[in-house]
Write a protein that holds these residues in place. Structure first.
Motif, PDB file in Angstrom:
ATOM      1  N   GLY A 240      27.301  -1.203  14.493  1.00 29.94           N
ATOM      2  CA  GLY A 240      26.852  -1.640  15.818  1.00 29.94           C
ATOM      3  C   GLY A 240      26.257  -0.565  16.697  1.00 29.94           C
ATOM      4  O   GLY A 240      25.637  -0.868  17.713  1.00 29.94           O
ATOM      5  N   LEU A 241      26.445   0.711  16.365  1.00 33.01           N
ATOM      6  CA  LEU A 241      25.796   1.819  17.072  1.00 33.01           C
ATOM      7  C   LEU A 241      24.909   2.554  16.077  1.00 33.01           C
ATOM      8  O   LEU A 241      25.196   2.587  14.882  1.00 33.01           O
TER       9      LEU A 241
ATOM     10  N   LEU B 160      35.840  -1.848  16.935  1.00 29.48           N
ATOM     11  CA  LEU B 160      35.487  -3.212  17.346  1.00 29.48           C
ATOM     12  C   LEU B 160      34.580  -3.204  18.573  1.00 29.48           C
ATOM     13  O   LEU B 160      33.649  -4.000  18.693  1.00 29.48           O
ATOM     14  N   TYR B 161      34.868  -2.276  19.476  1.00 33.73           N
ATOM     15  CA  TYR B 161      34.068  -2.143  20.693  1.00 33.73           C
ATOM     16  C   TYR B 161      32.613  -1.841  20.311  1.00 33.73           C
ATOM     17  O   TYR B 161      31.680  -2.483  20.795  1.00 33.73           O
ATOM     18  N   SER B 162      32.416  -0.867  19.421  1.00 31.71           N
ATOM     19  CA  SER B 162      31.057  -0.491  18.985  1.00 31.71           C
ATOM     20  C   SER B 162      30.328  -1.679  18.388  1.00 31.71           C
ATOM     21  O   SER B 162      29.152  -1.920  18.674  1.00 31.71           O
TER      22      SER B 162
ATOM     23  N   ARG C  76      26.359   6.297  24.625  1.00 35.21           N
ATOM     24  CA  ARG C  76      25.441   5.170  24.855  1.00 35.21           C
ATOM     25  C   ARG C  76      25.643   4.566  26.239  1.00 35.21           C
ATOM     26  O   ARG C  76      24.678   4.201  26.904  1.00 35.21           O
ATOM     27  N   LEU C  77      26.910   4.453  26.670  1.00 39.68           N
ATOM     28  CA  LEU C  77      27.171   3.854  27.989  1.00 39.68           C
ATOM     29  C   LEU C  77      26.589   4.718  29.106  1.00 39.68           C
ATOM     30  O   LEU C  77      26.035   4.207  30.074  1.00 39.68           O
ATOM     31  N   THR C  78      26.704   6.035  28.951  1.00 33.08           N
ATOM     32  CA  THR C  78      26.164   6.930  29.971  1.00 33.08           C
ATOM     33  C   THR C  78      24.652   6.744  30.090  1.00 33.08           C
ATOM     34  O   THR C  78      24.082   6.768  31.172  1.00 33.08           O
ATOM     35  N   ARG C  79      23.982   6.547  28.947  1.00 29.67           N
ATOM     36  CA  ARG C  79      22.527   6.366  28.978  1.00 29.67           C
ATOM     37  C   ARG C  79      22.121   4.993  29.496  1.00 29.67           C
ATOM     38  O   ARG C  79      21.040   4.823  30.043  1.00 29.67           O
ATOM     39  N   ALA C  80      22.977   4.001  29.258  1.00 33.91           N
ATOM     40  CA  ALA C  80      22.622   2.623  29.646  1.00 33.91           C
ATOM     41  C   ALA C  80      22.892   2.347  31.122  1.00 33.91           C
ATOM     42  O   ALA C  80      22.454   1.340  31.647  1.00 33.91           O
TER      43      ALA C  80
ATOM     44  N   LEU D 183      29.255  -4.041  21.222  1.00 34.22           N
ATOM     45  CA  LEU D 183      28.719  -3.525  22.488  1.00 34.22           C
ATOM     46  C   LEU D 183      27.312  -4.036  22.818  1.00 34.22           C
ATOM     47  O   LEU D 183      27.064  -4.563  23.902  1.00 34.22           O
ATOM     48  N   TYR D 184      26.358  -3.882  21.890  1.00 32.57           N
ATOM     49  CA  TYR D 184      24.970  -4.201  22.241  1.00 32.57           C
ATOM     50  C   TYR D 184      24.758  -5.704  22.439  1.00 32.57           C
ATOM     51  O   TYR D 184      24.003  -6.105  23.316  1.00 32.57           O
ATOM     52  N   ALA D 185      25.440  -6.520  21.636  1.00 31.46           N
ATOM     53  CA  ALA D 185      25.311  -7.973  21.824  1.00 31.46           C
ATOM     54  C   ALA D 185      25.865  -8.356  23.196  1.00 31.46           C
ATOM     55  O   ALA D 185      25.277  -9.174  23.910  1.00 31.46           O
ATOM     56  N   ALA D 186      26.988  -7.731  23.594  1.00 30.13           N
ATOM     57  CA  ALA D 186      27.585  -8.036  24.896  1.00 30.13           C
ATOM     58  C   ALA D 186      26.664  -7.597  26.035  1.00 30.13           C
ATOM     59  O   ALA D 186      26.466  -8.323  27.004  1.00 30.13           O
TER      60      ALA D 186
END
Ligand code: TXA
Ligand code: MG
Length: 315
Positions: free
Chosen positions: A166-167, A269-271, A306-310, A274-277
């Motif tokens: 997922g990442l 699971l989070y990874s 990724r969260l910092t960039r998003a 993440l992007y679908a969410a």
């Protein structure tokens, strides 16, 4: 004709396809066909100086693309391939600079997804595949995301289900000292242990990697990263102003919001989700996305990156 056969045919005729890998879906083209590679840059709106990863079927093909200048390269390839590790290595002189963004290095990866494996094995050559999203946007983790990004512009998106990781892959440069260019699901500590050398984490060598641009992987909706203990109060405050809040939650705390995506406290699971969410929260009915900050520990490194960039930081 099977989807795999069609995919291979399209690659051979210089067309682009959506290709599932274990990390994210790629927008794939024949790496040895300059016109096909060019199509990727045009379709993604990607600047020409941003290099792409070459995907190969097996370790044995590595020397077709890169100069194997040290033992640690073989050690890493044997340990982590097929899998979510990309190695940046000195390129062979015949590798096109259209792929390498004008640099003397080339990025290589052997994906483990069974569909990617079958396509690569039948195709035989290298396949360049950046993530199948428009430049700067969220990477796709299911076939439908790729169709939403590109519509009819991509003739075939091979459906390989939801991506397991997922990442995007971990990117490690071995051009000089070992250096982490992008964190992924593979723990850096495990790499260090294997090669017996520290891995730099600051990208001082000046190699360009668009994944390292500050704003990347971003939803269109404004998103803010918020420490857990401030979530509930902040949501209350903004909802009083009539702001429709989308919440990306890490913990179980109940904090309100118009739409809540709860990803839980297991980084794997989070990874995966993440992007679908983030795509679901990036919706016209939502004015602001609040992302609850996960722990700052090594197993959350890639997620925090990724969260910092998003997102924007909380002011
Ligand atoms: O998981 C992945 O790596 C996915 C799947 C499809 O394989 N691909 C992917 O590609 O994320 P892309 O293009 O979105 O990101 C590739 C990253 C970019 O940040 C790029 O700058 C870096 O790899 N890269 C490629 N070649 C490089 C090179 N020669 N030197 C430094 N960075 C390089
Ligand atoms: Mg990308």
């Amino acid at each position: 004709m099977s989807q795999i056969d069609r995919a291979v045919d399209l690659l051979r005729t210089g067309e682009l396809i959506g290709l599932p890998t274990e990390t994210v879906y790629g927008l794939a083209a024949d790496a040895s066909n300059p016109a096909a590679v060019e199509k990727i840059f045009t379709l993604k709106d990607r600047p020409a100086n941003h290099p792409v990863i070459v995907h190969i079927a097996e370790v044995a093909k590595l020397a077709d693309w890169a100069v194997i200048s040290s033992d640690r390269i073989n050690q890493l390839a044997e340990r982590f391939w097929p899998g979510p590790l990309t190695l940046v290595l000195p390129r062979q002189p015949w590798v096109s600079t259209a792929i390498t963004g004008g640099q003397e290095s080339v990025a290589l990866r052997v994906p483990s997804h069974p569909v990617a494996q079958q396509v690569l094995q039948r195709f035989g050559g290298g396949v360049v595949a950046p993530s199948a999203n428009r430049f700067g946007r969220i990477s796709p983790t299911r076939a439908q995301h790729v169709i939403e990004e590109f519509g009819d512009a991509v003739e075939l998106v091979v459906d390989g289900g939801d991506c397991q990781v997922g990442l995007e892959s971990t990117i490690l440069s071995l051009v000089n000292h070992a250096e982490l260019l992008r964190p992924g699901s593979i723990p850096v500590e495990e790499i260090e242990q294997l090669i017996g050398e520290p891995v730099g984490r600051e990208n001082r060598s000046g190699q360009r990697a668009p994944g390292l641009l500050e704003r990347h992987y971003s939803p269109r909706t404004r998103a803010i990263l918020v420490p857990g203990e401030q979530m509930a109060a902040l949501i209350d405050l903004r909802e009083m102003d009539g702001v429709k809040i989308g919440v990306l939650a890490f913990s179980q705390q109940d904090c309100g919001g118009s739409r809540v995506e709860r990803l839980g406290n297991d980084p794997e699971l989070y990874s995966r989700q993440l992007y679908a969410a983030l795509r679901r929260l990036d919706h016209p009915s939502i004015d602001l996305i609040l992302v609850e900050q996960p722990p700052q520990t090594p197993s959350w490194l890639a997620i925090n990156d990724r969260l910092t960039r998003a997102t924007c930081p909380l002011e």
